[in-house]
Scaffold this active site. Structure first.
Site, PDB file in Angstrom:
ATOM      1  N   CYS A  16       0.866   1.992   6.221  1.00  0.00           N
ATOM      2  CA  CYS A  16      -0.186   0.962   6.183  1.00  0.00           C
ATOM      3  C   CYS A  16       0.437  -0.316   5.644  1.00  0.00           C
ATOM      4  O   CYS A  16       1.655  -0.489   5.735  1.00  0.00           O
ATOM      5  CB  CYS A  16      -1.394   1.443   5.385  1.00  0.00           C
ATOM      6  SG  CYS A  16      -1.054   1.815   3.649  1.00  0.00           S
ATOM      7  N   ASN A  19       0.670   0.564   1.144  1.00  0.00           N
ATOM      8  CA  ASN A  19       1.023   1.945   0.743  1.00  0.00           C
ATOM      9  C   ASN A  19       0.324   2.357  -0.553  1.00  0.00           C
ATOM     10  O   ASN A  19       0.872   3.123  -1.356  1.00  0.00           O
ATOM     11  CB  ASN A  19       2.545   2.127   0.651  1.00  0.00           C
ATOM     12  CG  ASN A  19       3.017   3.578   0.536  1.00  0.00           C
ATOM     13  OD1 ASN A  19       4.050   3.861  -0.070  1.00  0.00           O
ATOM     14  ND2 ASN A  19       2.280   4.521   1.096  1.00  0.00           N
ATOM     15  N   CYS A  21      -3.485   2.575  -0.327  1.00  0.00           N
ATOM     16  CA  CYS A  21      -4.821   3.051   0.068  1.00  0.00           C
ATOM     17  C   CYS A  21      -4.736   4.021   1.250  1.00  0.00           C
ATOM     18  O   CYS A  21      -4.830   5.237   1.074  1.00  0.00           O
ATOM     19  CB  CYS A  21      -5.746   1.887   0.415  1.00  0.00           C
ATOM     20  SG  CYS A  21      -6.087   0.762  -0.971  1.00  0.00           S
ATOM     21  N   ARG A  22      -4.565   3.480   2.452  1.00  0.00           N
ATOM     22  CA  ARG A  22      -4.691   4.317   3.645  1.00  0.00           C
ATOM     23  C   ARG A  22      -3.553   5.327   3.827  1.00  0.00           C
ATOM     24  O   ARG A  22      -3.810   6.519   4.062  1.00  0.00           O
ATOM     25  CB  ARG A  22      -4.805   3.425   4.887  1.00  0.00           C
ATOM     26  CG  ARG A  22      -6.100   2.650   4.951  1.00  0.00           C
ATOM     27  CD  ARG A  22      -6.027   1.544   5.987  1.00  0.00           C
ATOM     28  NE  ARG A  22      -5.082   0.490   5.581  1.00  0.00           N
ATOM     29  CZ  ARG A  22      -4.748  -0.547   6.314  1.00  0.00           C
ATOM     30  NH1 ARG A  22      -5.246  -0.671   7.541  1.00  0.00           N
ATOM     31  NH2 ARG A  22      -3.913  -1.464   5.851  1.00  0.00           N
ATOM     32  N   SER A  23      -2.309   4.854   3.756  1.00  0.00           N
ATOM     33  CA  SER A  23      -1.217   5.794   4.068  1.00  0.00           C
ATOM     34  C   SER A  23      -0.999   6.861   2.996  1.00  0.00           C
ATOM     35  O   SER A  23      -0.705   8.012   3.348  1.00  0.00           O
ATOM     36  CB  SER A  23       0.086   5.064   4.439  1.00  0.00           C
ATOM     37  OG  SER A  23       0.570   4.274   3.387  1.00  0.00           O
ATOM     38  N   ASP A 132      -8.621  -1.522   6.746  1.00  0.00           N
ATOM     39  CA  ASP A 132      -8.124  -1.721   5.383  1.00  0.00           C
ATOM     40  C   ASP A 132      -9.309  -1.750   4.405  1.00  0.00           C
ATOM     41  O   ASP A 132     -10.172  -2.617   4.519  1.00  0.00           O
ATOM     42  CB  ASP A 132      -7.366  -3.058   5.370  1.00  0.00           C
ATOM     43  CG  ASP A 132      -6.856  -3.438   3.998  1.00  0.00           C
ATOM     44  OD1 ASP A 132      -7.093  -2.690   3.035  1.00  0.00           O
ATOM     45  OD2 ASP A 132      -6.220  -4.497   3.917  1.00  0.00           O
TER      46      ASP A 132
HETATM   47  P1  4NP Z   1      -3.433  -0.345   2.286  1.00  0.00           P
HETATM   48  O1  4NP Z   1      -4.450  -1.379   1.597  1.00  0.00           O
HETATM   49  O2  4NP Z   1      -2.616  -1.143   3.297  1.00  0.00           O
HETATM   50  O3  4NP Z   1      -4.330   0.650   2.928  1.00  0.00           O
HETATM   51  O4  4NP Z   1      -2.578   0.212   1.165  1.00  0.00           O
HETATM   52  C1  4NP Z   1      -4.032  -2.588   1.026  1.00  0.00           C
HETATM   53  C2  4NP Z   1      -3.558  -2.612  -0.256  1.00  0.00           C
HETATM   54  C3  4NP Z   1      -3.154  -3.797  -0.822  1.00  0.00           C
HETATM   55  C4  4NP Z   1      -3.228  -4.978  -0.106  1.00  0.00           C
HETATM   56  C5  4NP Z   1      -3.699  -4.939   1.195  1.00  0.00           C
HETATM   57  C6  4NP Z   1      -4.101  -3.747   1.766  1.00  0.00           C
HETATM   58  N1  4NP Z   1      -2.828  -6.206  -0.693  1.00  0.00           N
HETATM   59  O5  4NP Z   1      -2.966  -7.248  -0.036  1.00  0.00           O
HETATM   60  O6  4NP Z   1      -2.306  -6.195  -1.818  1.00  0.00           O
END
Ligand code: 4NP
Length: 167
Positions: A16, A19, A21-23, A132
């Site tokens: 993602c 790294n 939340c989703r992955s 996201d």
């Molecule tokens: P992820 O979510 O891609 O599912 O881990 C996010 C976590 C942090 C951010 C964006 C998306 N950020 O912009 O810090």
């Protein structure tokens, strides 16, 4: 996390943006699905982000809590996906098209097969991308888990077909 380079088992990397939340959730849900099938020693699983904002961090506490309520233990530490990952893993699974584009930008001729998570949701009423949840409310984290769980039957069937998998 299991590094695939030293193993002969098929390997899967979830990707993602951050790294956190989703992955990591995908990694935890998939590991649980593999355990349920007795396949936990026969597939190497990891996750990474296309961005390096959160390197070394545990998953977002909201994702940890939502996953824990469903029985998933998320303990991975964030890392950024590398060019080498795209040659070493067999299957690399981005959560959305931006993540997919980030992977294509990183390596123009990867050995890995790169396929959106939504590929294993085809035929269902789910979106093609895992949205996201980071800047939204709690329902976004639940929806991520709903999508991941819905993809598991297809993904388990897929890894049974990967080279090196004997069962
Ligand atoms: P992820 O979510 O891609 O599912 O881990 C996010 C976590 C942090 C951010 C964006 C998306 N950020 O912009 O810090």
């Amino acid at each position: 996390m299991t590094q695939p380079a030293r193993t002969s088992v098929p390997s899967v990397l979830f990707v993602c943006l951050g790294n956190i939340c989703r992955s990591p959730a995908a990694e935890g849900v998939f590991l649980a699905a593999l355990r349920a099938e007795g396949l936990q020693d026969r597939v190497a699983v990891d996750s990474a982000g296309t961005a390096g904002y959160h390197i070394g961090s545990l998953p977002d506490r909201r994702m940890i809590a939502a996953a824990a309520r469903r029985g998933y233990d998320l303990t991975s530490r964030a890392r950024q996906v590398t060019h080498t990952d795209l040659d070493q893993f067999d299957l690399v699974i981005p959560m959305d098209r931006d993540n997919q584009a980030g992977l294509v930008a990183l390596h123009s001729a990867p050995r890995a097969r790169i396929e959106l998570l939504g590929h294993w949701l085809r035929g269902d009423t789910w979106p093609v991308e895992v949205p996201d949840p980071w800047s939204g409310g709690p329902e976004g984290f639940e929806f991520v888990l709903d999508l991941l769980e819905a993809a598991m039957p297809g993904l388990i069937a897929e890894v049974r077909q990967l080279p090196g998998q004997t069962g």
